[in-house]
Design an enzyme around this catalytic site. Structure first.
Site, short mmCIF file in Angstrom:
data_model
loop_
_atom_site.label_atom_id
_atom_site.label_comp_id
_atom_site.label_asym_id
_atom_site.label_seq_id
_atom_site.Cartn_x
_atom_site.Cartn_y
_atom_site.Cartn_z
N GLU A 1 0.83 -1.21 0.00
CA GLU A 1 0.00 0.00 0.00
C GLU A 1 0.86 1.26 0.00
O GLU A 1 2.04 1.24 0.33
CB GLU A 1 -0.92 0.02 1.23
CG GLU A 1 -0.29 -0.40 2.54
CD GLU A 1 0.80 0.49 3.06
OE1 GLU A 1 0.68 1.73 2.92
OE2 GLU A 1 1.78 -0.02 3.62
N GLU B 1 4.62 -0.20 0.95
CA GLU B 1 4.81 -0.50 -0.47
C GLU B 1 4.89 -2.01 -0.75
O GLU B 1 5.14 -2.41 -1.87
CB GLU B 1 6.10 0.15 -1.03
CG GLU B 1 6.17 1.64 -0.90
CD GLU B 1 7.47 2.21 -1.45
OE1 GLU B 1 8.23 1.47 -2.14
OE2 GLU B 1 7.75 3.39 -1.21
#
Length: 360
Positions: free
Chosen positions: A188, A329
């Site tokens: 994310e 991420e």
């Protein structure tokens, strides 16, 4: 039925009829691991990873040759409360970096041959400020979940059978070389999403803001106190709700999308490596709403966020790595992929005592 009660329809449906692992494949790998050319139990943790992978890949020769990372990105209204070191505009900047292959996750993925897809589920259109209002309407929540579903369905296609773009093709998805993924990492990007993740986790697992709120991007002192107050106010506003309603009312578009992706992977028999605090928070409501729904998931790492370890303990997930990372991420989970790859190779590619003409 009220709109609030309908808000979890897609996730509720995905939580039903969950497939089980292939016990025959899992047991086959477990048995082989006990007879390969090394002392029994010498690589016990790696052997258990190989057996887990075999069960969900439904094969006695598990591999992780085509790892795929999906990064979901979105903005949060609660960023207006100054709960992050970085401004909300940083989300869009990081999205561009991932798209251009210049982000950390991009560099790490290249090292192991993983593919990366960035899915924009709300950059520039932030959720509601959870301190004062629900993060998502029922419709927006379902749309975010569906984006996660679609992303996992796409990663099951190959370059040859990927549909060609049309005028109706969504513009919020990067173009990548498609692969038939055999291992999924879900990540994310979204400034202030550690605040939303803390609120969701507190609402689902219990406790107060102090139990779950951490520094996130690095907030300290009075800024950290303010972040705790924001979460406390959000929890007071929402009160006692179901796990999936907590995700809708306190989470974010990218958290909802990750939940949809995780459950879709389960239905596709695609094993999942969870990333840090925020990615794991998106799965917490699923685990509580339907025990066993995360059996196809493992924790790639335990992050530096204080609440992450408590979260993993509650979910009974034993992280592969602990390197005090707090990036997001999908980067921490991606770092664990080579270990999973080697765990499989250390069983599948190693001769047994019998094959080598030896007796124990």
């Amino acid at each position: 039925m009220t709109s609030a009660n309908r808000s979890d329809n897609i996730l509720t449906e995905l939580l039903t009829g969950l497939p089980s692992p292939d016990s025959e494949a899992r047991d086959m790998v477990t048995a082989r691991a006990g007879d390969v050319l090394r002392p029994a139990g010498a690589l016990a943790r790696l052997d258990s990873l190989a057996a887990w992978l075999a069960g969900w890949q439904c094969t006695g020769t598990p591999r992780a040759e085509r790892p795929h990372v999906i990064v979901f990105a979105a903005d949060h209204g609660v960023a207006a409360e100054n709960v992050s070191v970085y401004p909300a505009t940083a989300t869009a900047a990081m999205v561009d970096a991932i798209r251009c292959g210049s982000a950390t996750v991009s560099a790490l993925a290249r090292q192991i041959g993983a593919t990366v897809e960035l899915v924009d589920v709300g950059v520039g259109t932030p959720t509601g400020n959870i301190r004062y209002e629900d993060a998502m309407s029922s419709r927006a929540f379902n749309e975010a979940v569906q984006a996660g579903v679609a992303a996992v369905e796409r990663c099951g296609t190959t370059a040859d059978d990927t549909p060609k773009p049309t005028d109706d093709t969504p513009t919020n998805t990067t173009t990548i070389q498609k692969c038939k993924a055999d291992l999924l990492v879900v990540g994310e990007m979204g400034i202030a999403n550690s605040t939303a993740a803390a609120a969701v986790t507190a609402a689902v697992l219990g406790g107060d803001a102090d139990d779950w709120v951490g520094p996130g991007t690095g907030v300290t002192g009075t800024a950290l106190d303010r972040k705790r107050r924001v979460v406390e106010d959000a929890l007071d506003r929402v009160g006692r709700v179901s796990p999936l309603e907590a995700l809708r009312r306190l989470g974010g578009y990218e958290l909802a999308a990750m939940a949809g992706a995780v459950l879709t992977a389960r239905h596709c028999a695609l094993p999942v490596v969870l990333d840090g605090f925020i990615a794991t928070a998106s799965a917490v409501p699923l685990a509580v709403a339907q025990p066993g729904s995360l059996d196809h998931c493992i924790a790639g790492h335990c992050s530096a966020e204080p609440g992450h370890r408590r979260m993993l303990e509650a979910l009974q997930l034993d992280p592969i790595l602990q390197l005090d990372m707090r990036l997001g991420e999908g980067s921490g989970a991606l770092l664990a992929v080579p270990i999973i790859q080697m765990a499989a190779a250390a069983v599948v590619d190693v001769a047994t005592f019998e094959e080598w003409g030896l007796e124990r």
